[in-house]
Design a protein around this motif. Structure first.
Motif, PDB file in Angstrom:
ATOM      1  N   GLY A 102     -47.587  69.192  24.832  1.00  0.00           N
ATOM      2  CA  GLY A 102     -47.151  67.741  24.592  1.00  0.00           C
ATOM      3  C   GLY A 102     -47.175  66.836  25.946  1.00  0.00           C
ATOM      4  N   ASP A 106     -41.525  71.073  28.011  1.00  0.00           N
ATOM      5  CA  ASP A 106     -40.769  72.148  26.643  1.00  0.00           C
ATOM      6  C   ASP A 106     -41.442  71.545  25.644  1.00  0.00           C
ATOM      7  OD1 ASP A 106     -38.548  73.305  28.648  1.00  0.00           O
ATOM      8  OD2 ASP A 106     -37.310  71.526  27.605  1.00  0.00           O
ATOM      9  N   GLU A 107     -42.427  71.018  25.405  1.00  0.00           N
ATOM     10  CA  GLU A 107     -43.288  70.832  24.452  1.00  0.00           C
ATOM     11  C   GLU A 107     -44.896  71.529  24.546  1.00  0.00           C
ATOM     12  OE1 GLU A 107     -44.321  66.867  24.473  1.00  0.00           O
ATOM     13  OE2 GLU A 107     -42.020  66.054  23.794  1.00  0.00           O
ATOM     14  N   ASP A 124     -42.297  77.483  19.168  1.00  0.00           N
ATOM     15  CA  ASP A 124     -42.477  77.532  20.844  1.00  0.00           C
ATOM     16  C   ASP A 124     -42.020  79.252  21.028  1.00  0.00           C
ATOM     17  OD1 ASP A 124     -40.112  78.409  20.696  1.00  0.00           O
ATOM     18  OD2 ASP A 124     -39.127  76.730  20.985  1.00  0.00           O
ATOM     19  N   VAL A 130     -40.749  73.521  17.594  1.00  0.00           N
ATOM     20  CA  VAL A 130     -40.172  72.125  18.085  1.00  0.00           C
ATOM     21  C   VAL A 130     -41.482  71.052  17.345  1.00  0.00           C
ATOM     22  CG1 VAL A 130     -40.988  71.302  20.184  1.00  0.00           C
ATOM     23  CG2 VAL A 130     -40.482  73.939  19.914  1.00  0.00           C
ATOM     24  N   ILE A 132     -42.293  67.436  17.991  1.00  0.00           N
ATOM     25  CA  ILE A 132     -42.619  66.344  18.640  1.00  0.00           C
ATOM     26  C   ILE A 132     -44.271  65.219  18.299  1.00  0.00           C
ATOM     27  CG2 ILE A 132     -43.146  68.182  20.461  1.00  0.00           C
ATOM     28  CD1 ILE A 132     -46.103  67.922  20.736  1.00  0.00           C
ATOM     29  N   VAL A 137     -51.353  65.128  22.981  1.00  0.00           N
ATOM     30  CA  VAL A 137     -51.573  66.845  23.032  1.00  0.00           C
ATOM     31  C   VAL A 137     -53.204  66.763  23.783  1.00  0.00           C
ATOM     32  CG1 VAL A 137     -50.107  66.522  21.574  1.00  0.00           C
ATOM     33  CG2 VAL A 137     -52.493  67.631  20.833  1.00  0.00           C
TER      34      VAL A 137
END
Length: 288
Positions: A102, A106-107, A124, A130, A132, A137
């Motif tokens: 993303g 952390d995406e 993850d 996760v 988002i 993306v």
């Protein structure tokens, strides 16, 4: 898709991707048949289902090809587009479990779901889900993934099977000690084939374009398009042939110095050269 009448006493449907018949009369009513009776094989509904199956196969292949192109180019994909295609089983099979990035640090994770309201759900490396909702993306080429080894290990633990070859794709990293003016890599040169036709056929089977005396692949890397090319011999030569050097050129056909080749273009060019070299004739008593 439900069962369709296909003549007196039979119905047909697609079951696990193939046309299947069942009886609608007598003691065997409702029982699926191991093979299609002649009357069913020649029925228009059966022919329609066969043609529909062929279309589904072409559609699935086109989805894989498009997702592969996004991944190789590491292009940003609008989340809205993923929302529209996700309900389609063929698109979902091509996209599911690809590593997606993303907009935040952390995406990143394996793509598991895309909801109708634009939420992208990833798993993850910690095994956490996760959620988002970025505008776009990226499906990164594996050579750009810093945690590639960890992703491969985690994918093995999860039993991940990707519809598009991403994390287990063979990658090559560009050496740091390249000569300043060098424009060719010879590592996979000298792979001998009994005929030039056989070498060209292998290139085509692997999905590479054959143009003149070269096998080529075009790659978008860092916003520019470059072409990797391996010499495979004169087009009309009928005798034996062998792989030549690997080089890269820009959109205007100018040779690119090896130092200036981007990481994705380098990896994909080396992948092509290695695949062509791997099909060479190996003499008995010599290493493959």
């Amino acid at each position: 898709m439900g069962w369709l009448a296909a003549g007196e006493g039979y119905e047909v449907a697609l079951v696990e991707g193939r046309v299947t018949a069942r009886s609608t009369a007598g003691r065997s009513a409702g029982r699926q048949l191991k093979s299609l009776p002649k009357a069913v094989r020649e029925h228009p509904e059966t022919d329609r289902l066969r043609r529909f199956t062929e279309w589904l196969d072409r559609h699935a292949a086109s989805c894989v090809a498009q997702v592969d192109a996004w991944m190789v180019s590491s292009l940003p994909v609008p989340t809205g587009l993923l929302v529209r295609v996700w309900p389609d089983e063929a698109w979902r099979a091509a996209l599911r479990d690809l590593v997606v990035v993303g907009t935040g640090p952390d995406e990143v994770g394996f793509l598991r779901d895309v909801t109708a309201d634009g939420e992208v759900r990833l798993v993850d490396l910690d095994g956490e889900t996760v959620r988002i909702s970025p505008a776009t993306v990226t499906l990164p080429h594996p050579v750009l993934l810093e945690d590639l080894d960890d992703l491969r290990e985690f994918a093995s633990e999860l039993g991940v099977v990707q519809g598009v070859d991403q994390i287990h794709r063979a990658v090559w990293h560009k050496p740091a000690d390249l000569a300043e003016k060098a424009t060719q890599v010879k590592e996979f040169a000298g792979g001998r084939y009994p005929s030039r036709f056989g070498l060209a056929a292998r290139a085509s089977t692997l999905g590479y374009r054959v143009s003149g005396g070269y096998a080529t692949c075009r790659v978008r890397d860092g916003g520019t398009t470059v072409e990797a090319a391996v010499w495979i011999g004169e087009p009309y030569w009928d005798g034996d042939s062998e792989t030549g050097g690997l080089g890269w050129q820009d959109a205007d056909g100018r040779a690119i110095a090896l130092r200036d080749v981007g990481p994705v273009a380098w990896s994909e060019g080396m992948r092509m050269a290695a695949a062509l070299y791997a099909g060479r004739t190996v003499e008995k008593g010599k290493d493959a």
